[in-house]
Write a protein that holds these residues in place. Structure first.
Motif, mmCIF file in Angstrom:
data_model
loop_
_atom_site.group_PDB
_atom_site.id
_atom_site.type_symbol
_atom_site.label_atom_id
_atom_site.label_comp_id
_atom_site.label_asym_id
_atom_site.label_seq_id
_atom_site.Cartn_x
_atom_site.Cartn_y
_atom_site.Cartn_z
ATOM 1 N N GLU A 21 -8.017 -39.018 -22.338
ATOM 2 C CA GLU A 21 -8.682 -40.314 -22.537
ATOM 3 C C GLU A 21 -10.169 -40.151 -22.233
ATOM 4 N N VAL A 22 -11.003 -40.514 -23.209
ATOM 5 C CA VAL A 22 -12.456 -40.346 -23.078
ATOM 6 C C VAL A 22 -13.124 -41.704 -23.232
ATOM 7 N N ASP A 23 -13.996 -42.018 -22.290
ATOM 8 C CA ASP A 23 -14.758 -43.272 -22.350
ATOM 9 C C ASP A 23 -16.248 -42.958 -22.225
ATOM 10 N N GLY A 30 -23.986 -38.672 -17.197
ATOM 11 C CA GLY A 30 -23.108 -37.860 -16.357
ATOM 12 C C GLY A 30 -21.826 -37.541 -17.102
ATOM 13 N N PHE A 31 -21.065 -36.602 -16.535
ATOM 14 C CA PHE A 31 -19.805 -36.175 -17.163
ATOM 15 C C PHE A 31 -18.786 -36.011 -16.040
ATOM 16 N N GLU A 32 -17.858 -36.951 -15.955
ATOM 17 C CA GLU A 32 -16.825 -36.914 -14.921
ATOM 18 C C GLU A 32 -15.483 -36.542 -15.541
ATOM 19 N N LEU A 33 -14.825 -35.557 -14.940
ATOM 20 C CA LEU A 33 -13.518 -35.103 -15.403
ATOM 21 C C LEU A 33 -12.514 -35.352 -14.287
ATOM 22 N N SER A 44 -14.477 -26.812 -18.112
ATOM 23 C CA SER A 44 -14.464 -27.090 -19.551
ATOM 24 C C SER A 44 -15.580 -28.037 -19.966
ATOM 25 N N LYS A 45 -16.036 -28.901 -19.064
ATOM 26 C CA LYS A 45 -17.085 -29.837 -19.461
ATOM 27 C C LYS A 45 -18.365 -29.101 -19.854
ATOM 28 N N GLU A 46 -18.663 -27.980 -19.209
ATOM 29 C CA GLU A 46 -19.834 -27.196 -19.594
ATOM 30 C C GLU A 46 -19.600 -26.492 -20.921
ATOM 31 N N ARG A 47 -18.388 -25.945 -21.116
ATOM 32 C CA ARG A 47 -18.085 -25.281 -22.385
ATOM 33 C C ARG A 47 -18.117 -26.277 -23.534
ATOM 34 N N ARG A 60 -25.713 -38.696 -27.652
ATOM 35 C CA ARG A 60 -26.601 -39.521 -26.840
ATOM 36 C C ARG A 60 -26.323 -39.277 -25.350
ATOM 37 N N GLN A 61 -27.360 -39.364 -24.548
ATOM 38 C CA GLN A 61 -27.222 -39.180 -23.111
ATOM 39 C C GLN A 61 -26.662 -40.460 -22.495
ATOM 40 N N GLU A 62 -25.334 -40.463 -22.280
ATOM 41 C CA GLU A 62 -24.673 -41.616 -21.692
ATOM 42 C C GLU A 62 -23.672 -41.133 -20.638
ATOM 43 N N ARG A 63 -23.039 -42.084 -19.997
ATOM 44 C CA ARG A 63 -22.054 -41.738 -18.972
ATOM 45 C C ARG A 63 -20.704 -41.485 -19.628
#
Length: 365
Positions: A21-23, A30-33, A44-47, A60-63
């Motif tokens: 699920e991605v929001d 930011g990127f929260e996993l 994986s978020k960096e890959r 776009r740069q979003e959360r």
């Protein structure tokens, strides 16, 4: 915007569907996993971000928040890279959500966006069909393994950009088909039981054991042919049924022992662990338990050469798999049961046998 895709991981020898699920929402970038990922999944978020950028797509740069459900199951498969990337693109509106609702994605992403193969594809494909998913997107090297399951469209995806073009309708990928490979003799059968000259009594004993599924202990002086006979026992066992072959292939797929472009395992396993093997190596283990030697020899032969050299603890743990044809491994994160229907063949030197008997007589006196 919210989007949902499907990935998979393995638990024991079975696959487990993971809801990705991605929001994407306005706010501080930011990127929260979340969802109990292990280290390889956290990375994986960096890959994913690098692969998307190197595939020619800008976000776009979003959360961004990614949830891997169910949250109480630890995720340890790098194959979740692809469903996370597709879910991220769908949440940005770059991929139509309707195109991913009945599809399972499973591949690791390189930094340039190429898809890399992973282990455990076969149990994932079985689980995908059971859950009503109709499409399975994998790396090209995993396609033959996924094609072992009927009623499932398998797509061999070279890279992320190709997958996006297919999902958006600008390029049409053709479902993979099984490769027509000529049947070749498996390496296990290069040791043929028919090649053994003499040894009539020992061969008769192994034939009876193979016919009835009995365990065997061979005692003899060094060089008398114990190991030679044991290695050839697999060649006189009955041929595998389709169900047995799929079960063995699942085990080898999860363990990462299937070679490149390898399909169904069609010969019975022969495993010969070294006498220094630990109990974990023999029955399986790890924070999330993985199959051990008794499971890798499922529907085949487990050969213990130099039996007295194995530790007492290692030999004692073989009692359950021999009697129950399965082994239950309990760890803090999971309790799993692995199949272990094996024929145990052990060998030891005659000198060792005499020494043991003398020691027993001395203790009795």
């Amino acid at each position: 915007m919210f989007a949902k895709t499907y990935g998979a991981t393995t638990l024991g020898i079975d696959g487990r569907i993971i809801d990705v699920e991605v929001d994407v929402s306005p706010g501080l970038p930011g990127f929260e996993l979340v969802g109990l990922p292990d280290t390889s999944v956290k990375e994986s978020k960096e890959r994913v971000r690098t692969a998307i950028r190197n595939s020619g797509m800008q976000l776009r740069q979003e959360r961004v928040t990614v949830n891997l459900a169910p949250a109480d199951v630890r995720k340890d498969s790098s194959g979740l890279d692809l469903p996370i990337a597709v879910g991220l693109l769908a949440s940005y509106g770059m991929v139509p959500e309707a195109a991913v609702q009945s599809a399972l994605f499973s591949a690791e992403l390189s930094l340039d966006g190429n898809c890399r193969p992973i282990s455990g594809i076969l149990p994932m494909a079985i689980t995908a069909r059971e859950h009503g998913l109709t499409e399975f997107y994998v790396a090209p090297s995993n396609a033959d393994e996924a094609l072992l399951i009927d009623r499932l469209k398998v797509y061999a995806v070279e890279n992320l950009a190709q997958l996006v073009r297919h999902l958006t309708g600008t390029e049409v990928l053709t479902p993979a088909v099984p490769q027509a490979t000529e049947q070749k003799k498996d390496a296990a059968f290069t040791d043929d039981f028919a090649d053994v000259q003499g040894q009539y009594q020992a061969k008769r004993a192994l034939e009876i054991a193979a016919a009835g599924g009995h365990n065997v202990l061979m005692v003899g002086v060094p060089g008398s042919g114990k190991t030679m006979l044991a290695r050839r026992m697999s060649s006189i066992l009955p041929e595998l049924t389709k169900e047995e072959a799929i079960e063995i292939t699942k085990i080898y797929s999860i363990s990462g022992l299937l070679g490149k472009d390898t399909g169904l395992v069609t010969t019975r396993p022969f495993r010969s662990p070294h006498h220094t093997s630990s109990t974990v190596a023999m029955i399986g283990g790890g924070s999330i338990p993985r199959p051990g030697e008794v499971t890798l020899a499922h529907h085949g032969v487990l050969f213990l050469d130099e039996l007295p050299e194995f530790s007492k603890k290692t030999l004692e743990v073989l009692r359950e798999p021999i009697e129950d044809r399965q082994i239950t491994v309990s760890r803090a994160n999971a309790t799993l049961t692995f199949p272990s229907s094996i024929i145990l063949v052990a060998a030891m030197n005659e000198v060792t046998s005499i020494t043991i008997q003398c020691n027993d007589d001395r203790e009795a006196a």
